[in-house]
Design an enzyme around this catalytic site. Sequence first.
Site, PDB file in Angstrom:
ATOM      1  N   TYR A 123      45.918  44.492  33.837  1.00  0.00           N
ATOM      2  CA  TYR A 123      46.895  44.703  32.945  1.00  0.00           C
ATOM      3  C   TYR A 123      46.041  45.157  31.594  1.00  0.00           C
ATOM      4  CZ  TYR A 123      51.517  43.919  34.805  1.00  0.00           C
ATOM      5  OH  TYR A 123      53.053  43.793  35.143  1.00  0.00           O
ATOM      6  N   LYS A 190      41.003  36.493  44.613  1.00  0.00           N
ATOM      7  CA  LYS A 190      41.226  36.462  45.547  1.00  0.00           C
ATOM      8  C   LYS A 190      38.663  36.769  45.346  1.00  0.00           C
ATOM      9  CE  LYS A 190      42.074  40.161  48.897  1.00  0.00           C
ATOM     10  NZ  LYS A 190      42.722  39.584  50.054  1.00  0.00           N
ATOM     11  N   ASP A 223      46.395  35.882  48.724  1.00  0.00           N
ATOM     12  CA  ASP A 223      47.940  36.599  49.622  1.00  0.00           C
ATOM     13  C   ASP A 223      47.658  35.443  50.574  1.00  0.00           C
ATOM     14  OD1 ASP A 223      44.575  36.616  50.273  1.00  0.00           O
ATOM     15  OD2 ASP A 223      44.468  37.899  51.801  1.00  0.00           O
ATOM     16  N   ASP A 247      51.837  38.210  38.013  1.00  0.00           N
ATOM     17  CA  ASP A 247      53.359  39.131  37.879  1.00  0.00           C
ATOM     18  C   ASP A 247      53.820  39.258  39.083  1.00  0.00           C
ATOM     19  OD1 ASP A 247      54.979  41.198  36.251  1.00  0.00           O
ATOM     20  OD2 ASP A 247      53.544  42.607  37.353  1.00  0.00           O
TER      21      ASP A 247
END
Length: 357
Positions: A123, A190, A223, A247
Amino acid sequence: MRKVTLITGDGIGPEIAEATRRCIDATGAAIEWDIQEAGTDVMEKEGTPLPERTIESIDKNGVAIKAPITTPVGTGFRSINVHLRQHFNLYACLRPCKSYPGVRSKYDNIDLVVVRENTEDLYAGIEFEKDTDAVAELIGWINSHSRRQIRPDSGVSIKPISVHGTEKIVQFAFDYARKNGRKKVTSVHKANIMKYSDGLWLEVSRQVAQRNSDIEFEDRIVDNMCMQLVQKPELYDVLVLPNLYGDILSDLCAGLVGGLGVAPGANIGDEKAVFEATHGSAPKYKGLNKVNPVALILSGVLMLRYLEMSQEADTLENAVAAIIAEGKDVTYDMKPHRDDPTAVGTSEMAEAIIAKM
Ligand code: NAD
């Protein structure tokens, strides 16, 4: 009296801002409003969607509550929401997601807080467009320094994650947890794939956790986190995430507790804070006295807590919860059927909340 900037926004903004102001005033909170404009309405009059006096007001007062603002498409103006976050370095986006009995949702008893980093990650806005000299130079450099090759017909977005930014947001999450009687912080990442950005995030998260050992800490791969939130959301408390995952997961969590109409939020920095609903300006409902004011009113509850007016915050939150639980004086979106003729308008719902205090 504590001076607070109230930005009325555009679209449905002015209606829900007025409902929110009246509800906060009814708690007896010692707040003096400094009412300011931003958005398409003021743009038509003054040629800018964000007048300098609105910025100065936030700068002076330190705290603002902002109704939604339309991001005009194709005018050359950037999102005012993004601009305010960057201008005041509001690095923490806070999104509590709590079940209120009476809100139609697949789950009950959810009480999660999403803490999203607001300034870095994909972002950050560092992007290189396909077929430009800059992207060709960048791809050339990367291809000569990496075993992995980027195809020449690529666009590239950069994902910076710093020690500084991660330390600040993870410490913010622990401070928030401590101040609000929360038990656990979960850092989401991640790191198994992106070793030098998310890996750094995880390493710094663990270091910050060691300095805050009075609060439980764990980490989850993003995930797996998504699946866990859908299957057993009651296991989680405060989640801290880099910008992009934050987000996405804050909308997922808003969905768990009944959607945008009841999702409050805040953007907080070291010195300033701007409180706002998660939803946008819903232009098609402008001026109809129809939409749900609860998300902005609950953002007002967050603001009262930030200002350490906890009694007033409790009064307002309890009144909102009671009206939602009764399900009578609520807007169309909170009725079992959207065309329910017993639905009330924005101002009538605010009136009912005030009468409950
Ligand atoms: P939106 O949230 O404005 O509206 C989407 C739909 O959600 C609406 O049509 C309506 O059905 C429903 N909805 C939203 N708020 C509601 C409420 N309070 N009560 C009942 N129903 C409600 O999203 P959008 O249409 O994608 O965006 C409209 C504009 O708002 C865009 O210009 C966008 O950039 C802007 N936006 C601003 C903010 C902000 O100011 N923080 C946040 C998101 C979007």
